[in-house]
Design a protein around this motif. Structure first.
Motif, mmCIF file in Angstrom:
data_model
loop_
_atom_site.group_PDB
_atom_site.id
_atom_site.type_symbol
_atom_site.label_atom_id
_atom_site.label_comp_id
_atom_site.label_asym_id
_atom_site.label_seq_id
_atom_site.Cartn_x
_atom_site.Cartn_y
_atom_site.Cartn_z
ATOM 1 N N PHE A 77 0.767 -1.294 0.143
ATOM 2 C CA PHE A 77 0.125 0.031 -0.129
ATOM 3 C C PHE A 77 0.994 1.300 0.041
ATOM 4 O O PHE A 77 0.210 2.355 0.017
ATOM 5 N N GLY A 78 2.260 1.068 -0.002
ATOM 6 C CA GLY A 78 2.985 2.206 -0.224
ATOM 7 C C GLY A 78 3.251 3.101 1.300
ATOM 8 O O GLY A 78 3.879 3.991 1.200
ATOM 9 N N THR A 79 2.836 2.301 2.224
ATOM 10 C CA THR A 79 2.893 3.397 3.578
ATOM 11 C C THR A 79 4.419 3.270 3.963
ATOM 12 O O THR A 79 4.578 4.018 4.849
ATOM 13 N N ILE A 80 5.155 2.211 3.485
ATOM 14 C CA ILE A 80 6.543 2.033 3.968
ATOM 15 C C ILE A 80 7.160 3.481 3.492
ATOM 16 O O ILE A 80 8.102 3.807 4.111
ATOM 17 N N ARG A 81 6.742 3.899 2.461
ATOM 18 C CA ARG A 81 7.412 5.265 1.969
ATOM 19 C C ARG A 81 7.197 6.484 3.148
ATOM 20 O O ARG A 81 8.269 7.130 3.196
ATOM 21 N N THR A 82 5.986 6.461 3.454
ATOM 22 C CA THR A 82 5.676 7.468 4.463
ATOM 23 C C THR A 82 6.538 7.165 5.828
ATOM 24 O O THR A 82 7.073 7.994 6.579
ATOM 25 N N THR A 83 6.698 5.898 5.997
ATOM 26 C CA THR A 83 7.685 5.527 7.397
ATOM 27 C C THR A 83 8.908 6.039 6.899
ATOM 28 O O THR A 83 9.519 6.509 8.198
ATOM 29 N N PHE A 84 9.529 5.775 5.882
ATOM 30 C CA PHE A 84 11.029 6.058 5.826
ATOM 31 C C PHE A 84 11.135 7.491 5.582
ATOM 32 O O PHE A 84 12.437 8.152 5.781
ATOM 33 N N GLN A 85 10.014 8.278 5.093
ATOM 34 C CA GLN A 85 10.412 9.895 5.131
ATOM 35 C C GLN A 85 10.140 10.328 6.777
ATOM 36 O O GLN A 85 10.908 11.262 6.794
ATOM 37 N N ALA A 86 9.443 9.570 7.388
ATOM 38 C CA ALA A 86 9.329 10.223 8.851
ATOM 39 C C ALA A 86 10.673 9.773 9.559
ATOM 40 O O ALA A 86 10.831 10.543 10.527
ATOM 41 N N VAL A 87 10.942 8.526 9.216
ATOM 42 C CA VAL A 87 12.148 8.181 10.128
ATOM 43 C C VAL A 87 13.401 7.553 8.744
ATOM 44 O O VAL A 87 13.422 6.567 8.269
ATOM 45 N N PRO A 88 14.171 8.599 8.523
ATOM 46 C CA PRO A 88 15.029 8.418 7.738
ATOM 47 C C PRO A 88 16.190 7.245 7.864
ATOM 48 O O PRO A 88 16.751 6.387 6.969
ATOM 49 N N ASN A 89 16.273 6.970 9.153
ATOM 50 C CA ASN A 89 16.991 5.784 9.610
ATOM 51 C C ASN A 89 16.149 4.491 9.207
ATOM 52 O O ASN A 89 15.392 3.882 10.285
ATOM 53 N N ARG A 90 16.248 3.938 8.098
ATOM 54 C CA ARG A 90 15.548 2.702 7.736
ATOM 55 C C ARG A 90 15.906 1.675 8.690
ATOM 56 O O ARG A 90 14.912 0.828 8.909
ATOM 57 N N ALA A 91 17.018 1.501 9.378
ATOM 58 C CA ALA A 91 17.436 0.282 10.357
ATOM 59 C C ALA A 91 16.510 0.595 11.418
ATOM 60 O O ALA A 91 15.970 -0.751 11.869
ATOM 61 N N ALA A 92 16.615 1.709 11.986
ATOM 62 C CA ALA A 92 15.695 1.884 13.307
ATOM 63 C C ALA A 92 14.388 1.696 12.950
ATOM 64 O O ALA A 92 13.737 1.066 13.793
ATOM 65 N N ALA A 93 13.803 1.943 11.798
ATOM 66 C CA ALA A 93 12.416 1.848 11.680
ATOM 67 C C ALA A 93 12.116 0.276 11.409
ATOM 68 O O ALA A 93 10.995 -0.206 12.110
ATOM 69 N N LEU A 94 12.912 -0.465 10.883
ATOM 70 C CA LEU A 94 12.632 -1.972 10.492
ATOM 71 C C LEU A 94 13.087 -2.694 11.812
ATOM 72 O O LEU A 94 12.226 -3.662 12.096
ATOM 73 N N LEU A 95 13.875 -2.300 12.454
ATOM 74 C CA LEU A 95 14.210 -2.942 13.964
ATOM 75 C C LEU A 95 13.129 -2.751 14.935
ATOM 76 O O LEU A 95 12.535 -3.769 15.320
ATOM 77 N N ALA A 96 12.413 -1.570 14.854
ATOM 78 C CA ALA A 96 11.373 -1.306 15.676
ATOM 79 C C ALA A 96 10.022 -2.016 15.313
ATOM 80 O O ALA A 96 9.484 -2.865 15.960
ATOM 81 N N LYS A 97 9.863 -2.382 14.034
ATOM 82 C CA LYS A 97 8.704 -3.439 13.416
ATOM 83 C C LYS A 97 9.063 -4.615 13.891
ATOM 84 O O LYS A 97 8.359 -5.217 14.306
#
Length: 257
Positions: A77-97
């Protein structure tokens, strides 16, 4: 903590985690009721602690579906783009998930394992189902740890493939069929099988079969052919999960969302 709270809200605002949790619990506990209910007290097949957990692999498959969907639906659904825009540190976002999904899997695993064991006590109150030894406790309480690590593997595969159908198909086919099929390879199949992750995870849970009243251990046929001890089996399974996650996060950081 903020990232964890956000990922928790994202996960539980969809229906799939609730349905997957319900199916996992119903599958494992229902299978336990079927197995234990057909046990013959004093006969050839007696209900044991191990027999209450025979359905854990089916619940684990559902958990891996839940974990894969947690990440692939964001790509769909493309919400991952919004997530990465809000959290540029992709590793942190994916580790949290991954952390949130793993904790949910841990909770479901413990509920399903102890629920299966408790139902067995109700169905067969005279059966030897007391958790008297460390092997018994690992066989039951260890299910949550295996579910959590399996969820990490599923999240990693979801990140790598980014498609729900492909990720789910790969995870289920591998976990439920591929490892057993590898044993059929002439000459080297059994040697390879000893080191395959889900076989090793089964060694952590069942050890030498002591939670099955020692019958497997006495016969020289433990429930898993893995050569590692129980503690090292858990460490090995965890290492596989962490390695896959590291590869997945590294790949996600290099490519477009």
């Amino acid at each position: 903590m903020t990232l964890l709270a956000v990922e928790r809200m994202k996960l539980f605002t969809t229906r799939s985690p609730w349905w997957c949790a319900l199916v996992a619990l119903a599958t494992t506990i229902g299978f336990s009721a079927l197995i234990v209910g057909n046990a013959d007290d004093g006969g050839e097949f007696t209900a044991t602690v191990a027999s209450t957990q025979f359905g854990y692999s089916f619940g684990m498959a559902v958990i891996m579906v839940l974990a894969a969907l947690a990440v692939t639906t964001e790509y769909r659904f493309g919400t991952i783009r919004t997530t990465f825009q809000a959290v540029p540190n992709r590793a942190a976002a994916l580790l949290a998930k991954t952390t949130v999904v793993a904790l949910v899997a841990l909770a479901i695993g413990e509920l399903s394992a102890f629920g299966s064991w408790a139902l067995a006590l109700v169905l067969k109150p005279n059966a030897p189902l007391a958790l008297d030894t460390g092997a018994d406790w690992i066989n039951v309480a260890g299910v949550g740890a295996v579910y959590a690590l399996a969820a990490v593997i599923a999240v990693a595969v979801g990140i790598l493939l980014r498609h729900s159908a492909g990720a789910i198909a790969l995870l289920l086919i591998y976990a439920l069929a591929v490892e057993d099929l590898i044993r059929l390879i002439p000459g080297i199949g059994d040697d390879i099988y000893q080191w395959l992750p889900f076989n090793v995870a089964n060694k952590f849970l069942t050890g030498d079969g002591l939670s099955n009243m020692g019958r497997n251990a006495e016969a020289g046929a433990p429930m898993s052919t893995a050569v590692l001890s129980q503690g090292w089996s858990l460490a090995y399974f965890a290492a596989v999960a962490v390695a896959l996650l590291a590869i997945a996060i590294g790949t996600a950081r290099r490519r477009d969302a």
